[in-house]
Write an enzyme that holds these catalytic residues in place. Structure first.
Site, short mmCIF file in Angstrom:
data_model
loop_
_atom_site.label_atom_id
_atom_site.label_comp_id
_atom_site.label_asym_id
_atom_site.label_seq_id
_atom_site.Cartn_x
_atom_site.Cartn_y
_atom_site.Cartn_z
N ALA A 63 4.99 -17.72 13.46
CA ALA A 63 4.81 -17.69 14.88
C ALA A 63 5.06 -19.32 15.18
CB ALA A 63 3.19 -17.51 15.28
N GLY A 102 4.00 -15.03 11.00
CA GLY A 102 4.18 -14.04 11.54
C GLY A 102 5.76 -13.35 11.04
N GLU A 105 4.72 -10.77 8.76
CA GLU A 105 4.05 -9.83 9.47
C GLU A 105 5.03 -8.95 9.93
OE1 GLU A 105 1.27 -12.49 11.25
OE2 GLU A 105 -0.21 -11.24 10.70
N GLU A 125 -0.98 -18.85 7.03
CA GLU A 125 -1.87 -19.40 8.02
C GLU A 125 -3.10 -19.96 7.51
OE1 GLU A 125 -0.23 -16.21 7.64
OE2 GLU A 125 0.58 -15.65 9.53
N1 3HC Z 1 6.63 -23.32 14.49
C1 3HC Z 1 7.13 -24.48 15.16
N2 3HC Z 1 7.84 -25.20 14.49
C2 3HC Z 1 7.93 -25.14 13.20
C3 3HC Z 1 7.45 -24.14 12.44
C4 3HC Z 1 6.76 -23.01 13.16
N3 3HC Z 1 5.94 -22.02 12.42
N4 3HC Z 1 7.88 -24.15 11.26
C5 3HC Z 1 8.70 -25.39 11.16
N5 3HC Z 1 8.80 -25.78 12.29
C6 3HC Z 1 9.35 -26.85 12.70
C7 3HC Z 1 8.96 -28.21 12.17
O1 3HC Z 1 7.81 -28.80 13.03
C8 3HC Z 1 10.24 -29.17 11.82
O2 3HC Z 1 10.56 -29.45 13.55
P1 3HC Z 1 11.13 -30.95 13.66
O3 3HC Z 1 12.50 -30.98 12.88
O4 3HC Z 1 11.29 -31.12 14.94
O5 3HC Z 1 10.20 -32.01 12.79
C9 3HC Z 1 11.55 -28.30 11.92
O6 3HC Z 1 10.86 -26.92 12.08
C10 3HC Z 1 11.87 -28.07 10.20
O7 3HC Z 1 10.59 -27.90 9.55
P2 3HC Z 1 10.52 -28.59 8.14
O8 3HC Z 1 10.73 -30.10 8.37
O9 3HC Z 1 9.05 -28.38 7.57
O10 3HC Z 1 11.49 -28.00 7.40
P3 3HC Z 1 11.71 -27.41 5.83
O11 3HC Z 1 12.91 -26.85 5.41
O12 3HC Z 1 10.96 -28.51 4.91
O13 3HC Z 1 10.56 -26.24 5.83
C11 3HC Z 1 9.40 -24.28 6.20
C12 3HC Z 1 10.68 -25.23 6.42
C13 3HC Z 1 9.01 -23.68 4.94
C14 3HC Z 1 9.51 -23.15 7.26
C15 3HC Z 1 8.29 -25.07 6.91
O14 3HC Z 1 8.70 -25.66 8.04
C16 3HC Z 1 6.84 -24.45 7.00
O15 3HC Z 1 6.08 -24.03 6.18
N6 3HC Z 1 6.43 -24.02 8.23
C17 3HC Z 1 5.22 -23.42 8.50
C18 3HC Z 1 5.19 -21.96 8.24
C19 3HC Z 1 3.81 -21.56 8.67
O16 3HC Z 1 3.04 -22.08 8.54
N7 3HC Z 1 4.05 -20.23 9.31
C20 3HC Z 1 2.88 -19.58 9.66
C21 3HC Z 1 2.88 -19.96 11.02
S1 3HC Z 1 1.28 -19.45 11.84
C22 3HC Z 1 1.54 -17.55 12.22
O17 3HC Z 1 2.70 -17.22 11.81
C23 3HC Z 1 0.52 -16.87 12.85
C24 3HC Z 1 0.70 -15.29 12.71
O18 3HC Z 1 0.12 -14.97 11.87
C25 3HC Z 1 0.40 -14.73 14.01
#
Ligand code: 3HC
Ligand code: NAI
Length: 698
Positions: A63, A102, A105, A125
């Protein structure tokens, strides 16, 4: 027409491609684009199968976290997933990069999933203080079984494509994601395979429904380690609904839990930590076009506790290291420690059995400082004495190649003074690692007065390459982390004088979520370090010094603020220490009183926050978020409390100012008075979060 999601039909296969850099997060526009295109493809009679793929470096990484806490925009992710699931034609997810949150999912809502060999799959998450909110807690256990599902969801750790295949999360490993998925789609159509809707497939739940004990044991094992954190337990509970709650009811409960946790302070703290880390590693204020210098070989001077750990971090990343010592004995001891550490990791299964030898081969042990000559980056980790550091830097200056970046791992010393002994202060800076350096993620990159921008960028780039989190800070005694730690140490001494005991103080800190208490940590590190440093600076701490003078130097003497049984590291409160504290206070004419836990917490944490504000005033740290990252990655600050500056906002800056003024007055300690910055933010009803936003934008 969606800008970020495109539909192309090749043959009888529709390919829906999401192209929303950097990570294809599921923003409202992406959700809408997917929904529209899925409906269009489903309605197109020429289409027999639908592939969902992503452009760029990864499949959907989750998400869009920036949308959390804002009014929800339609369509909801659950609605999109239900549309996919309800398609009359097979829908196949084509996974590459990281299918997270997400994103996974959504893939679980598809009828089939294929992935490339290096793809990762996970529901992280929990690391944001949340439960998966779009069916992940119900569909994943139906794909992989509830025991493995609960482990994956509670840990938040992603799994590889081969594990995903083994556990039934994906159907096939393919070479190219979209092409592989199209070929897979053709097979599905040709074989007329029935569509697999995970919501209706309870086959992997049968055994656990008949006997819950296996699941209960798996859930208990998965949640065992959590210290006062809400999300892991909520995740385990949500997975348990697969065993007793109808799918749609469970989905509703999952959503409610997600919405409750999104508004919880713990999740806010964890989301703050996620973005603060990503902001902290960006070096601001550098001239346009500046590039890091190339680094192929690193020299580490000193193979002691820190030098060894730092060398290991570089070798772990495949970077060759020259490790320099004063004599054979020190070098052999240092190399042996590293080998032992890698072998222990290999024995635990953490790295392949041949890795220790491969990594040792990257380390070239040498005697004498002339051996820095081939290195592009030199990191000094010798004894913490200014005279020795100056001597070592003079020698490094004489031998290092032109343009090499020269870093010191000093904990406290003035790097401007160290740089001044060289002919090239523009190349000198600090790279302050934390112990154990091969494990701890933090690296304070200390910018000295004359450090050149490209030298600074080289240090942060190299820290990133060895998978550390670099945070740029300025020169002062102890930089950011240790300077705040020193303030806490001083308050610990003051609390003992007021009437608290070491175990009482430590219990408050560990209950707060810190991995160790102040006094137990002192015992572990050795009390003589601080004692010697106070002597050097002409300082006297009556109780701490009395403890050391009585021969109690911590764990190494089996006695410190606590006592230790032979062979054990468990601190045991010692009446002798209480007696020592009492006697010292009597001698000083101090009356001790009973101290409550709230007072301990306030006197431990609020002065640190005040010092953090002073650090911001002096621009030693650029943003409050940087200080939080330093505490999260260097000192084990509990992530669900976001870092000291985030925590300050939660308590309320007005309250913190009032309490600091109260303690400054009642304890007659003017140093506890709120700094001008803290007082101003409190007066204006502002917060460190606002300051963070302003300084990030500025
Ligand atoms: N939402 C918004 N922005 C995100 C994002 C997300 N889920 N994931 C990454 N970004 C952004 C980062 O803030 C960063 O932004 P910036 O360049 O402006 O600083 C950019 O994307 C690149 O991210 P990274 O620097 O972390 O890049 P990497 O290549 O090192 O890592 C990644 C990539 C493994 C995808 C890592 O970013 C990550 O772990 N992201 C979070 C994943 C996550 O937690 N997903 C679950 C979200 S909650 C959800 O999905 C709820 C659902 O159940 C309803
Ligand atoms: P240590 O005493 O374990 O190791 C220092 C090593 O440097 C010794 O092996 C010594 O033989 C070697 N050495 C001394 N002079 C040398 C020279 N001229 N050339 C080559 N090698 C030389 O010390 P430790 O703990 O590793 O500390 C090193 C530095 O790291 C210090 O500046 C310390 O403040 C800093 N630091 C220490 C941390 C810790 O927790 N131990 C944490 C962060 C920084």
């Amino acid at each position: 027409m969606s800008e970020v999601v495109k539909l192309a039909v090749t043959g009888h296969c529709a390919v829906i491609t999401i192209d929303a850099p950097p990570v294809n997060a599921l923003s409202a526009a992406v959700r809408r684009g997917i929904l529209e295109n899925v409906m269009a493809a489903n309605a197109d009679s020429a289409v027999q199968a639908i592939v969902i793929a992503c452009a760029g470096r990864t499949f959907i990484a989750g998400a869009d976290i920036t949308e959390f806490g804002k009014p929800p925009q339609p369509p909801a992710l659950n609605e999109v997933i239900e549309a996919i699931e309800g398609c009359a034609k097979p829908v196949i997810a084509a996974i590459h990069g990281t299918a997270l949150g997400g994103g996974l999912e959504l893939a679980l809502g598809c009828h089939f999933r294929v992935a490339v060999a290096d793809a990762k799959h996970g529901l992280p998450e929990v690391k944001l203080g949340l439960v998966p909110g779009a069916g992940g807690t119900q569909r994943l256990p139906r794909a992989v079984g509830p025991e493995f599902g609960v482990k994956m969801i509670v840990s938040g750790e992603p799994i590889s494509a081969s594990e995903a295949l083994e556990h039934g999360l994906i159907d096939e490993i393919v070479e190219g994601p979209a092409d592989g998925a199209i070929a897979f789609a053709k097979k599905v159509v040709a074989e007329q395979r029935p569509l697999r809707l995970l919501r209706n497939d309870d086959s992997k739940l049968v055994a656990a429904r008949a006997d819950r004990s296996l699941f209960t044991a798996a859930a208990a094992a998965a949640t065992k380690k959590n210290r006062g954190v809400n999300a892991p337990l909520a995740c385990a509970e949500a997975v348990s609904w697969t065993l007793d709650t109808p799918f749609d009811d469970a989905l509703k409960k999952e959503r409610e839990t997600f919405l409750r946790l999104v508004n919880d302070d713990q999740s806010k703290a964890q989301r703050h930590a996620f973005f603060a880390e990503r902001e902290a590693v960006k070096v601001r204020g550098l001239p346009k076009g500046v590039k890091p210098r190339p680094v192929e070989r690193v020299a580490i001077v000193g193979a002691g506790t820190m030098g060894g750990g730092i060398a290991m971090s570089f070798a772990n990343a495949g970077i060759p290291v020259t490790l320099i010592e004063t004599g054979e004995a020190q070098l052999t001891r240092g190399l042996a420690m590293m080998q032992k550490s890698w072998e222990a990791t290999a024995a635990r299964g953490g790295i392949a059995p041949d890795e220790p030898a491969k990594r040792m081969a990257l380390i070239d042990g040498k005697i004498g400082l002339d051996n820095v000559r081939d290195a592009d980056l030199v990191i000094e980790a010798v004894f913490e004495t200014m005279a020795i550091k100056k001597e070592v830097f003079t020698a490094i200056d004489a031998h290092a190649k032109l343009g090499a970046v020269l870093a010191t791992n000093t904990s406290y010393l003035d790097i401007n003074e160290i740089a001044a002994v060289t002919e090239r202060p523009q190349d000198v800076l600090g790279m302050h690692f934390f112990s154990p350096a091969n494990v701890m993620k933090l690296c304070e990159v200390v910018r000295a007065e004359r450090t050149a921008p490209d030298a600074l960028l080289t240090a942060t780039t190299m820290a990133n390459r060895i998978r550390k989190t670099p945070v740029v800070v300025g020169v002062c005694h102890g930089f950011v982390g240790n300077r705040m730690l020193a303030v806490r140490g001083l308050q610990g001494e003051a609390l003992l004088k007021s009437g608290a005991l070491p175990d009482q103080v430590d219990a408050v800190l560990t209950r707060f979520g810190l991995p160790m208490g102040l006094f137990a940590m002192g015992d572990l590190a050795g009390l003589d370090i601080g004692w010697r440093s106070r002597q050097d600076r002409g300082l006297r701490w009556d109780i701490a010094d009395a403890i050391c003078e009585s021969g109690r130097l911590g764990q190494k003497t089996s006695k410190g603020y606590y006592r230790y049984e032979p062979g054990s590291r468990a601190p045991i409160p010692d009446p002798e220490v209480e007696k020592l504290i009492d006697e010292t206070c009597k001698r000083l004419g101090l009356t001790r009183r009973a101290i409550g836990d709230q007072e301990i917490l306030e006197r431990m944490i609020y002065p640190m926050i005040n010092e953090g504000a002073r650090i911001l005033e002096e621009n030693i740290a650029a943003r409050p978020g940087d200080i939080d990252v330093i505490w999260l990655y260097g000192y084990g600050w509990p992530v669900h409390r976001g870092g000291p500056m985030f925590y300050a906002d939660l308590v309320g800056l007005k309250t913190i100012v009032e309490r600091l003024e109260f303690y400054a007055r009642s304890l007659n300690e003017p140093a506890l008075k709120p700094t001008a910055l803290l007082a101003r933010l409190a007066r204006e009803g502002s917060s460190f979060a606002s300051l963070n936003a302003a300084r990030t934008a500025g």
